[in-house]
Design an enzyme around this catalytic site. Structure first.
Site, mmCIF file in Angstrom:
data_model
loop_
_atom_site.group_PDB
_atom_site.id
_atom_site.type_symbol
_atom_site.label_atom_id
_atom_site.label_comp_id
_atom_site.label_asym_id
_atom_site.label_seq_id
_atom_site.Cartn_x
_atom_site.Cartn_y
_atom_site.Cartn_z
ATOM 1 N N ARG A 50 9.931 4.784 1.375
ATOM 2 C CA ARG A 50 8.750 5.001 0.551
ATOM 3 C C ARG A 50 8.051 3.671 0.321
ATOM 4 N NH1 ARG A 50 10.302 7.298 -5.107
ATOM 5 N NH2 ARG A 50 8.136 6.706 -5.513
ATOM 6 N N ASP A 52 5.097 1.753 -2.339
ATOM 7 C CA ASP A 52 4.442 1.892 -3.631
ATOM 8 C C ASP A 52 2.934 2.024 -3.463
ATOM 9 O OD1 ASP A 52 6.843 1.604 -5.090
ATOM 10 O OD2 ASP A 52 6.721 -0.574 -4.902
ATOM 11 N N TYR A 110 9.230 -6.269 6.587
ATOM 12 C CA TYR A 110 8.026 -6.287 5.766
ATOM 13 C C TYR A 110 7.329 -7.639 5.917
ATOM 14 C CZ TYR A 110 9.172 -2.027 3.143
ATOM 15 O OH TYR A 110 9.435 -0.731 2.774
ATOM 16 N N ARG A 207 8.608 -7.593 -3.229
ATOM 17 C CA ARG A 207 7.589 -8.132 -4.115
ATOM 18 C C ARG A 207 8.181 -9.052 -5.180
ATOM 19 N NH1 ARG A 207 4.843 -2.803 -6.072
ATOM 20 N NH2 ARG A 207 3.735 -4.253 -7.444
#
Length: 261
Positions: A50, A52, A110, A207
């Site tokens: 998933r 955000d 990422y 993050r």
């Protein structure tokens, strides 16, 4: 019954993430709606993970089961004709019924992008976190060996994380500086890209790592503090959660034998 694996690319600016939410307007909602419009089937797609709200994807795999006999080579064009312009299905292939886009994933990468120029780029403003100040990139790079390997990443996970274990493995982490993005006559280092590859990631993990790296780059923390942050297993020990818009799911890798009968 067929099991189809597809890869989607999307600009997450206008969506509440990939996975279906009570409020709707997610990437999953739009893809499932396009499949329903195309085949008449109500299916549930399963993403590799998933993302955000506001997070983007260069390549995000998902799979679903279908009784449709539409040839695999026609699916991308057919779905894209029914999807918003900021969501595009890039690839499609048939895989064994045992394949699962999340459970079968071996490595995920990422990328987080930081614009260190004095002013943000109006064309890339939705894909970069703007930090109008000099960062000590060398100090940030010195943090990376501490993150590599298998660790309990509780300090770098959202307090709302529901995972039973916060142990994850980081295979690779690197920082690249694109100095070609410097604005002539203005201050700034250009774009700082942080790439990280791991077995999987916790909610907000990348993050929070980035928010902590930025504090190291600002001189508020030392590279050696990363070890103590990991050992603390306490979210308050790490830095802030960086804005979602700078984050992009870059790629997901599978073993070839899982993709073939």
């Amino acid at each position: 019954m067929r099991n189809l694996l597809m890869t989607v690319s999307y600009d997450g600016t206008n969506y509440f993430g990939f996975q279906t939410q009570p409020g709707g307007n997610t990437v999953q909602d739009h893809i499932e709606g396009a499949i329903r419009h195309l085949t008449g089937e109500t299916v549930k797609i399963h993403g590799s993970g998933r993302t955000d709200a506001g997070v983007h994807a260069r390549q995000q795999p998902f799979h679903f089961h279908t009784d449709s006999r539409i040839p695999v080579e026609r699916w991308c064009l057919a779905l894209n004709a029914r999807l918003p312009s900021d969501i595009r299905v890039l690839t499609a292939r048939e895989v064994p019924l045992t394949f699962h886009s999340r459970h079968s994933a071996k490595r995920k990468t990422y990328r987080y992008s930081i614009n260190t120029n004095r002013f943000p780029d109006v064309f890339q403003r939705n894909y970069q976190f703007h930090h109008p100040g000099q960062l000590n990139v060398e100090a940030m790079q010195e943090c990376l060996p501490y993150l590599m390997g298998t660790h309990d990443f509780t300090s770098f996970a959202s307090r709302q994380s529901t995972k039973l274990s916060h142990v994850r493995t980081i295979y690779d982490a690197r920082i690249e500086v694109d100095s070609s993005a410097k604005i002539p006559g203005a201050t700034g280092q250009g774009i700082v890209h942080f790439y990280v590859t791991g077995s999987g990631f916790l909610q907000h993990m990348v993050r929070i790592i980035v928010g902590t790296l930025i504090e190291v780059g600002e001189g508020k923390r030392t590279p050696e503090s990363i070890q103590a942050i990991l050992e603390a297993k306490d979210r308050t020990a790490a830095g802030p959660t960086a804005e979602s818009k700078g984050l992009m799911l870059w790629s997901v890798e599978y073993e070839e034998e899982d993709l073939n009968d």
